[in-house]
Design a protein around this motif. Sequence first.
Motif, PDB file in Angstrom:
ATOM      1  N   ASP A 227      16.025 -20.488  24.449  1.00 47.01           N
ATOM      2  CA  ASP A 227      17.494 -20.491  24.673  1.00 47.01           C
ATOM      3  C   ASP A 227      17.677 -21.590  26.272  1.00 47.01           C
ATOM      4  OD1 ASP A 227      20.150 -19.044  23.483  1.00 47.01           O
ATOM      5  OD2 ASP A 227      19.559 -17.836  25.718  1.00 47.01           O
ATOM      6  N   PHE A 228      19.062 -21.741  26.370  1.00 52.66           N
ATOM      7  CA  PHE A 228      18.734 -21.849  27.247  1.00 52.66           C
ATOM      8  C   PHE A 228      20.446 -22.295  27.920  1.00 52.66           C
ATOM      9  CE2 PHE A 228      20.737 -25.990  24.473  1.00 52.66           C
ATOM     10  CZ  PHE A 228      21.150 -26.217  25.087  1.00 52.66           C
ATOM     11  N   ASN A 229      21.236 -21.676  29.126  1.00 51.39           N
ATOM     12  CA  ASN A 229      22.957 -22.385  28.913  1.00 51.39           C
ATOM     13  C   ASN A 229      23.247 -23.710  29.447  1.00 51.39           C
ATOM     14  OD1 ASN A 229      22.626 -20.918  32.181  1.00 51.39           O
ATOM     15  ND2 ASN A 229      21.531 -19.185  31.340  1.00 51.39           N
ATOM     16  N   SER A 230      23.765 -23.663  30.319  1.00 54.19           N
ATOM     17  CA  SER A 230      24.355 -25.015  31.077  1.00 54.19           C
ATOM     18  C   SER A 230      25.718 -24.184  31.641  1.00 54.19           C
ATOM     19  CB  SER A 230      24.683 -26.001  29.529  1.00 54.19           C
ATOM     20  OG  SER A 230      25.225 -27.397  30.735  1.00 54.19           O
ATOM     21  N   ILE A 231      25.620 -24.705  33.003  1.00 57.83           N
ATOM     22  CA  ILE A 231      26.754 -24.711  33.685  1.00 57.83           C
ATOM     23  C   ILE A 231      27.942 -25.568  33.304  1.00 57.83           C
ATOM     24  CG2 ILE A 231      27.689 -24.233  36.245  1.00 57.83           C
ATOM     25  CD1 ILE A 231      24.866 -22.017  36.209  1.00 57.83           C
ATOM     26  N   GLY A 232      29.239 -25.752  33.949  1.00 57.13           N
ATOM     27  CA  GLY A 232      30.320 -26.540  34.400  1.00 57.13           C
ATOM     28  C   GLY A 232      31.583 -26.019  34.985  1.00 57.13           C
ATOM     29  N   ILE A 233      31.600 -26.878  35.857  1.00 58.82           N
ATOM     30  CA  ILE A 233      32.730 -26.534  37.036  1.00 58.82           C
ATOM     31  C   ILE A 233      33.367 -27.867  37.328  1.00 58.82           C
ATOM     32  CG2 ILE A 233      32.419 -26.785  39.832  1.00 58.82           C
ATOM     33  CD1 ILE A 233      30.160 -26.215  40.134  1.00 58.82           C
ATOM     34  N   ASP A 234      34.689 -27.262  37.295  1.00 58.55           N
ATOM     35  CA  ASP A 234      36.326 -28.327  37.168  1.00 58.55           C
ATOM     36  C   ASP A 234      36.344 -28.041  38.713  1.00 58.55           C
ATOM     37  OD1 ASP A 234      37.806 -29.749  36.884  1.00 58.55           O
ATOM     38  OD2 ASP A 234      38.608 -28.704  35.160  1.00 58.55           O
ATOM     39  N   LEU A 235      35.945 -29.089  39.956  1.00 56.49           N
ATOM     40  CA  LEU A 235      37.462 -29.037  40.851  1.00 56.49           C
ATOM     41  C   LEU A 235      38.112 -29.468  40.900  1.00 56.49           C
ATOM     42  CD1 LEU A 235      36.356 -28.946  43.602  1.00 56.49           C
ATOM     43  CD2 LEU A 235      35.013 -30.810  43.826  1.00 56.49           C
ATOM     44  N   GLY A 236      39.556 -28.821  41.185  1.00 55.15           N
ATOM     45  CA  GLY A 236      40.538 -29.672  41.542  1.00 55.15           C
ATOM     46  C   GLY A 236      41.403 -29.138  42.493  1.00 55.15           C
ATOM     47  N   GLY A 237      42.150 -30.278  42.659  1.00 53.55           N
ATOM     48  CA  GLY A 237      42.970 -29.926  43.994  1.00 53.55           C
ATOM     49  C   GLY A 237      43.583 -28.379  44.696  1.00 53.55           C
ATOM     50  N   THR A 238      43.532 -28.057  43.863  1.00 53.17           N
ATOM     51  CA  THR A 238      44.010 -26.558  44.246  1.00 53.17           C
ATOM     52  C   THR A 238      43.404 -25.511  43.688  1.00 53.17           C
ATOM     53  OG1 THR A 238      45.458 -26.484  41.491  1.00 53.17           O
ATOM     54  CG2 THR A 238      46.439 -27.407  43.317  1.00 53.17           C
ATOM     55  N   HIS A 239      42.622 -25.238  42.176  1.00 55.85           N
ATOM     56  CA  HIS A 239      41.475 -24.573  42.163  1.00 55.85           C
ATOM     57  C   HIS A 239      40.434 -24.683  41.450  1.00 55.85           C
ATOM     58  CE1 HIS A 239      45.290 -22.720  41.053  1.00 55.85           C
ATOM     59  NE2 HIS A 239      44.771 -20.865  41.306  1.00 55.85           N
ATOM     60  N   ILE A 240      38.470 -24.456  41.561  1.00 55.53           N
ATOM     61  CA  ILE A 240      37.492 -24.254  41.178  1.00 55.53           C
ATOM     62  C   ILE A 240      37.335 -23.933  39.577  1.00 55.53           C
ATOM     63  CG2 ILE A 240      35.241 -24.517  41.569  1.00 55.53           C
ATOM     64  CD1 ILE A 240      35.892 -25.019  44.201  1.00 55.53           C
ATOM     65  N   ARG A 241      37.037 -24.045  38.956  1.00 54.66           N
ATOM     66  CA  ARG A 241      37.279 -23.231  37.916  1.00 54.66           C
ATOM     67  C   ARG A 241      34.812 -23.531  37.322  1.00 54.66           C
ATOM     68  NH1 ARG A 241      41.785 -25.714  37.713  1.00 54.66           N
ATOM     69  NH2 ARG A 241      43.130 -24.106  36.917  1.00 54.66           N
ATOM     70  N   ILE A 242      35.075 -22.401  37.039  1.00 56.59           N
ATOM     71  CA  ILE A 242      33.275 -22.524  36.702  1.00 56.59           C
ATOM     72  C   ILE A 242      32.764 -21.617  35.397  1.00 56.59           C
ATOM     73  CG2 ILE A 242      32.374 -20.780  38.052  1.00 56.59           C
ATOM     74  CD1 ILE A 242      29.793 -22.130  38.286  1.00 56.59           C
ATOM     75  N   ILE A 243      31.913 -21.626  34.819  1.00 63.58           N
ATOM     76  CA  ILE A 243      32.023 -21.706  33.084  1.00 63.58           C
ATOM     77  C   ILE A 243      30.485 -21.755  32.916  1.00 63.58           C
ATOM     78  CG2 ILE A 243      32.441 -24.120  32.287  1.00 63.58           C
ATOM     79  CD1 ILE A 243      34.233 -22.305  30.112  1.00 63.58           C
ATOM     80  N   LYS A 244      30.011 -21.011  32.575  1.00 59.82           N
ATOM     81  CA  LYS A 244      28.812 -20.821  32.188  1.00 59.82           C
ATOM     82  C   LYS A 244      28.466 -20.821  30.396  1.00 59.82           C
ATOM     83  CE  LYS A 244      24.833 -18.041  32.674  1.00 59.82           C
ATOM     84  NZ  LYS A 244      23.769 -17.042  33.744  1.00 59.82           N
ATOM     85  N   LEU A 245      27.524 -21.864  29.345  1.00 57.96           N
ATOM     86  CA  LEU A 245      27.615 -21.548  27.984  1.00 57.96           C
ATOM     87  C   LEU A 245      26.233 -21.468  27.718  1.00 57.96           C
ATOM     88  CD1 LEU A 245      29.825 -24.751  27.131  1.00 57.96           C
ATOM     89  CD2 LEU A 245      30.252 -22.485  27.413  1.00 57.96           C
ATOM     90  N   ASN A 246      26.287 -20.832  26.652  1.00 57.21           N
ATOM     91  CA  ASN A 246      24.707 -20.838  25.892  1.00 57.21           C
ATOM     92  C   ASN A 246      24.655 -22.119  25.245  1.00 57.21           C
ATOM     93  OD1 ASN A 246      26.298 -19.594  23.532  1.00 57.21           O
ATOM     94  ND2 ASN A 246      25.792 -18.144  23.693  1.00 57.21           N
ATOM     95  N   SER A 247      23.443 -21.808  24.322  1.00 60.33           N
ATOM     96  CA  SER A 247      23.442 -23.171  23.163  1.00 60.33           C
ATOM     97  C   SER A 247      24.116 -23.398  21.893  1.00 60.33           C
ATOM     98  CB  SER A 247      21.700 -22.984  23.330  1.00 60.33           C
ATOM     99  OG  SER A 247      21.809 -21.935  22.415  1.00 60.33           O
ATOM    100  N   LYS A 248      24.600 -22.339  21.860  1.00 61.07           N
ATOM    101  CA  LYS A 248      25.674 -22.588  20.912  1.00 61.07           C
ATOM    102  C   LYS A 248      26.965 -23.229  21.694  1.00 61.07           C
ATOM    103  CE  LYS A 248      23.549 -19.016  17.935  1.00 61.07           C
ATOM    104  NZ  LYS A 248      23.065 -17.722  18.942  1.00 61.07           N
ATOM    105  N   LYS A 249      27.350 -23.140  23.046  1.00 59.25           N
ATOM    106  CA  LYS A 249      28.623 -23.418  22.938  1.00 59.25           C
ATOM    107  C   LYS A 249      29.389 -22.411  23.564  1.00 59.25           C
ATOM    108  CE  LYS A 249      28.384 -27.948  21.136  1.00 59.25           C
ATOM    109  NZ  LYS A 249      28.457 -28.504  20.210  1.00 59.25           N
ATOM    110  N   GLU A 250      29.125 -21.160  23.227  1.00 61.69           N
ATOM    111  CA  GLU A 250      29.867 -20.113  23.803  1.00 61.69           C
ATOM    112  C   GLU A 250      29.982 -19.781  25.167  1.00 61.69           C
ATOM    113  OE1 GLU A 250      28.198 -17.882  19.441  1.00 61.69           O
ATOM    114  OE2 GLU A 250      27.430 -17.403  20.799  1.00 61.69           O
ATOM    115  N   ILE A 251      31.199 -18.943  25.221  1.00 59.77           N
ATOM    116  CA  ILE A 251      30.980 -18.918  26.587  1.00 59.77           C
ATOM    117  C   ILE A 251      30.905 -17.815  27.110  1.00 59.77           C
ATOM    118  CG2 ILE A 251      32.800 -18.599  28.868  1.00 59.77           C
ATOM    119  CD1 ILE A 251      34.771 -20.127  27.369  1.00 59.77           C
ATOM    120  N   LEU A 252      29.405 -17.322  28.428  1.00 61.21           N
ATOM    121  CA  LEU A 252      29.043 -16.248  28.669  1.00 61.21           C
ATOM    122  C   LEU A 252      29.686 -15.698  29.912  1.00 61.21           C
ATOM    123  CD1 LEU A 252      25.303 -17.341  28.200  1.00 61.21           C
ATOM    124  CD2 LEU A 252      26.217 -16.447  27.159  1.00 61.21           C
TER     125      LEU A 252
END
Length: 503
Positions: A227-252
């Motif tokens: 079981d693994f997870n993956s972190i995605g970060i979106d760095l925008g000019g106004t907001h930073i968004r971070i998301i953590k997903l499991n291997s089934k691509k579900e948002i944790l």
Amino acid sequence: MHSSKKLKRGLIVSCQAEKNEPLYGSENMALLAYAAEISGAIGIRALTAKDVYEIRKKVSLPIIGITKDRKSNGAFITIRKKDIDELVNAGADFVAIDCTDRERPEPLKELFEHIRNTYEGLGIVADISNLKEAKEVVKLNPDYISTTLSGYTSYTKNRDKPDLNLISEIVKITNIPVIAEGNYVYPKQARQAILNGAYSVVVGGAITRPQQITDRFNRAIRNVLNDFNSIGIDLGGTHIRIIKLNSKKEILDKEIVKTPETKELILKKLFELTDKYIDKNTKFLGIATAGRVNVKNGEIIFASKNLPDWIGMKLKEVFEKKYSLDVNVSNDANFAAYSQYLQTKKDLLYITVGTGIGSGIIIDGKICNGVNGNSGEIGHIIYPMNNNPCTCGKNGCIETLLSGKNLWKNLEENTEQKDKIFDDYSEKMAWLIDVVKNTIDFEEVYIGGVLPRYGEFLINLINEKYRNLSEINKENIFYSNVGELAGAYGAAVYSFEKWEEEL
Ligand SMILES: [Zn+2]
């Protein structure tokens, strides 16, 4: 003139095992050679007279024999006349000789003379490590020159593995056939060697060492087995968004924060967020960032004033150093486009309308990056007769007409002419999609950002204008429904789905 045996063109399999390897033993090497023979190899390369002898009993292919002097600090492959004698007596048709420019117990010239004077028909393969040695050995007129030792002499350590360029270099200076050898692991490399002018290719461990093959498969699955997870970060000019997903691509987990105002504070915030969500099962990290990114080294090439001093930031390097993860960095629109692709599984053009026009293109299920990752900057295509100055330094870019900011401003200032403004906007958007369609053949178009707020009529209008441009324009244009986490989500998934095989 001597007349040595000839090798056919094709694949030579090198059957070697050292004492500490599971397949060590002459009988085993003979079996490997036999397997190679019945599978179409045209020759065998073998280590030690004993192995040559056993292989000779089992196969009829030409055998290139070698010995190795492990104690030698200089040249070490078949460096003595007595080695040659043993190999020939055991049944070798060719001997490969270390012809590198290193210390040796017996002069190279003597070894060549010994063969030519004593063994009528015995072929000589000259193992070299660079072009200089190839040039030198041409004077001794070997039957073949082999690139075997590129990467194995102190002065060639930094050459590409395998050294495909060395083949191209040698075939330019001599008509002696060149054999490609050394670090050939993948069939496509062997193929390229032939296309570069190699006469034949020697492949060793990638065929004859099961432990190497097993390891290659293991490396491909090791990060995704448990079981693994993956972190995605979106760095925008106004907001930073971070998301953590499991291997089934579900948002944790997910979080959205305001982008701080200085470079130092932005970096600090990115680390803070990553520290908060990373755990021992986190194997992948994807970063979507505004601006232009060199996807190979993850360095920011261009960023707007919203991300001050961000240009030159080596985002991939900085994160890989701190977290020892594989880090994938790309433009935010590219990763958002991939998010859209995950829903549709169709090649698409994704356009995001905001302060400018961003876009990502998915072709064959992959982000279309181009040399540095700057493909899809479609907002900077110049619209005819337009002369507005653009943030990129050019005049006339279509994003100066199509940005959400511009549309909003127009509507505010000309409340009586709404229909005309939308009509005009749709026409230009259709024009842009048509230009891109004629450059890259996608199947569907998705438009996100602020545009969906204006309602269905606007996307219908864009579709109508697009079809009016040409009767071959049949692609459907939709509003994107990936939402504001698309960049972070795409970054997180792309990082493990588009894993590139390590060479
Ligand atoms: Zn521009």
